[in-house]
Design a protein around this motif. Structure first.
Motif, PDB file in Angstrom:
ATOM      1  N   PHE A 116      42.731  35.726  31.689  1.00  0.00           N
ATOM      2  CA  PHE A 116      43.244  36.310  32.925  1.00  0.00           C
ATOM      3  C   PHE A 116      44.609  36.939  32.710  1.00  0.00           C
ATOM      4  O   PHE A 116      44.861  38.077  33.118  1.00  0.00           O
ATOM      5  N   TYR A 167      43.716  40.676  32.897  1.00  0.00           N
ATOM      6  CA  TYR A 167      44.016  41.136  34.249  1.00  0.00           C
ATOM      7  C   TYR A 167      45.252  42.039  34.252  1.00  0.00           C
ATOM      8  O   TYR A 167      45.294  43.059  34.942  1.00  0.00           O
ATOM      9  N   TRP A 217      44.311  45.400  32.792  1.00  0.00           N
ATOM     10  CA  TRP A 217      43.495  46.149  33.745  1.00  0.00           C
ATOM     11  C   TRP A 217      44.350  46.701  34.882  1.00  0.00           C
ATOM     12  O   TRP A 217      44.155  47.847  35.310  1.00  0.00           O
ATOM     13  N   LEU A 252      37.218  38.016  40.744  1.00  0.00           N
ATOM     14  CA  LEU A 252      37.458  39.154  39.851  1.00  0.00           C
ATOM     15  C   LEU A 252      36.279  40.115  39.818  1.00  0.00           C
ATOM     16  O   LEU A 252      36.442  41.321  39.573  1.00  0.00           O
ATOM     17  N   LEU A 265      44.470  42.128  44.893  1.00  0.00           N
ATOM     18  CA  LEU A 265      44.961  41.727  43.576  1.00  0.00           C
ATOM     19  C   LEU A 265      45.819  40.472  43.702  1.00  0.00           C
ATOM     20  O   LEU A 265      45.749  39.556  42.879  1.00  0.00           O
ATOM     21  N   LEU A 316      36.571  44.649  32.946  1.00  0.00           N
ATOM     22  CA  LEU A 316      37.095  43.503  33.704  1.00  0.00           C
ATOM     23  C   LEU A 316      35.957  42.644  34.239  1.00  0.00           C
ATOM     24  O   LEU A 316      36.028  41.416  34.204  1.00  0.00           O
ATOM     25  N   ALA A 376      35.255  38.845  33.448  1.00  0.00           N
ATOM     26  CA  ALA A 376      35.204  37.866  34.533  1.00  0.00           C
ATOM     27  C   ALA A 376      33.944  37.006  34.442  1.00  0.00           C
ATOM     28  O   ALA A 376      33.985  35.794  34.696  1.00  0.00           O
TER      29      ALA A 376
END
Length: 454
Positions: free
Chosen positions: A285, A289, A292, A346, A358, A424, A428
């Motif tokens: 993450f 994340y 991304w 996610l 987010l 992503l 996830a």
């Protein structure tokens, strides 16, 4: 007024303990917002910049139990000071790195330099408990857990601020003042431990065992970094080195890692397994994340760091509220469910998702961030043997960073050349599977109900 008594925990130890334990997490997380600008500076895609993450973890995974064992034998002061000095050197090398290869090398140095802080802190907590004849206050373990997770979470925000002020090189330069502070606090606050067993110390260090452990771990982590590369010989070497390591540890009088003792402590082994799974989710993450948000959603490094900031606040609240209780089962159950929920959320994000969504994912993940770290640390404190607390704490980080290596490899595999929304979602789904495994291992482990209880 003195902060120490004959019967109370010496709170003068807290500043060096917390700073030392924070050095590794801050360098683990601060790099997350630097990967994209570093990639631009050196023309390196995400699959290559992932080595900046893995280099630190590779050195740390090997170094933590090794340094922890040295702390068990020599005491924390010498190793703490040596680690702080190496951290400062690594900061200078990284700040001035002329090429991507030198930058990776600086991260290796940084990994070894930051190895001593956490095992030293856990050793000091246990030694203070033995000195006073009382279990160390729950608040001390909570403070240590909050420090490491706070730094890990605030790292991206700090990194974004530093990049905005001085570029990505500032995220390496920050280690210089941190190292100087560590040297000052270590010299002033940490107790000197006399070496009373100079004869036979080389045998007690079990250098062959350390070498075989390092060989097995390096080959395993190198394979995990690129499992599709076809380097299956690395797994073969891992098995051979691992078998040699086990044979050695079972036959030596002073093993680096007491395999027989560890094999008989199934609750501690389960804790190490949960640490691996937890770190896979946390660091997949943290890095995935963040990349991304910058490449897929279009946020700047500073903006991405700010979005991650609530993770810090929620984690602190979760740890503080539950820290007085030494029981861990409830923390792990709630934390595992929080991981499952965050990973599921996610799957619904895309390039056009509003910023509040987010933030919502970050807030949900903040709960397990606070609970799992505290529970895993408390588990090791209560499950490990006192005379091997340094190496046991180091092994906790080894398993954790093995999970971080898996997370880094997953990021490189699912994102490839660009961190887009499709990547992503694949990441996830992978994280969701790992979170379910964490939940299953927690539910099945009945020994957790006894941890931290009288």
């Amino acid at each position: 007024m003195s902060t120490t008594t004959e019967t109370g925990f010496d709170r003068r130890l807290l500043p060096p303990m917390m700073l030392g334990a924070a050095l590794n997490p801050v360098n683990s997380s601060i790099i997350s917002v630097s990967l994209v600008p570093i990639g631009v500076a050196f023309g390196a895609p995400p699959a290559e910049t992932a080595w900046l993450v893995s280099a630190l973890y590779l050195a740390t995974a090997i170094g933590q139990p090794v340094v922890g064992r040295l702390i068990d034998l020599f005491g924390p002061r010498r190793l703490f000071l040596a680690g702080a000095a190496l951290t400062g050197i690594a900061g200078v090398v990284g700040m001035l790195a002329p090429s991507f290869g030198v930058l990776v090398a600086s991260r290796v140095l940084l990994g070894f330099g930051t190895c001593a802080g956490y095992p030293a802190a856990m050793y000091l907590i246990r030694s203070e408990s033995q000195r006073t004849g009382k279990d160390s206050p729950a608040g001390v373990l909570t403070a240590l857990a909050i420090t490491t997770q706070t730094i890990a979470v605030v790292g991206p925000s700090l990194g974004g601020l530093l990049i905005g002020v001085g570029g990505w090189r500032a995220t390496l330069a920050i280690n210089v003042p941190l190292a100087l502070a560590g040297l000052y606090l270590g010299l002033r606050r940490l107790p000197a431990t006399p070496v009373t067993r100079r004869d036979g110390l080389v045998r007690e260090l079990d250098l062959p065992g350390m070498g075989l452990f390092a060989a097995a771990l390096v080959c395993l982590l190198m394979f995990l970094m690129d499992p599709r590369g076809g380097d299956w010989w690395l797994l073969a070497v891992t098995v051979v080195a691992g078998a040699g390591f086990t044979w050695r540890e079972l036959r030596t009088r002073q093993p680096f890692i007491d395999v027989r003792l560890l094999g008989g402590n199934l609750p501690l082994l389960a804790t190490y397994g949960r640490a691996l799974l937890s770190f896979v989710v946390s660091y997949a993450f943290l890095y995935g994340y963040t990349q991304w948000m910058e490449q897929g959603h279009g946020l700047s490094a500073s903006e991405a760091g700010l979005v991650l900031l609530p993770l810090f606040g929620v984690g602190i609240i979760a740890s503080t509220v539950t820290g007085r209780s030494k029981a861990v089962r409830g923390k792990l159950l709630v934390g595992s469910l929080g991981q499952v929920a965050a990973c599921a959320l996610l799957l619904f994000l895309n390039d056009g998702s509003p910023v509040w969504t987010l933030l919502a994912v970050v807030i949900v993940l903040g709960v397990p961030q606070g609970l799992n770290n505290l529970a895993l640390q408390n588990s090791v404190y209560h499950q490990a043997h006192a005379e091997r607390m340094g190496s046991s704490a180091g092994l906790l980080r080894t398993f954790g960073y093995l999970g971080a290596i898996v997370a880094s490899a997953a990021n490189g595999a699912f994102f490839g050349q660009r961190a887009d929304s499709a990547g992503l979602h694949h990441l996830a789904a992978f994280m969701l599977v790992v979170s379910v495994l964490f939940l299953a291992l927690t539910v099945a482990d009945r020994s957790l109900s006894r941890v931290g209880r009288a």
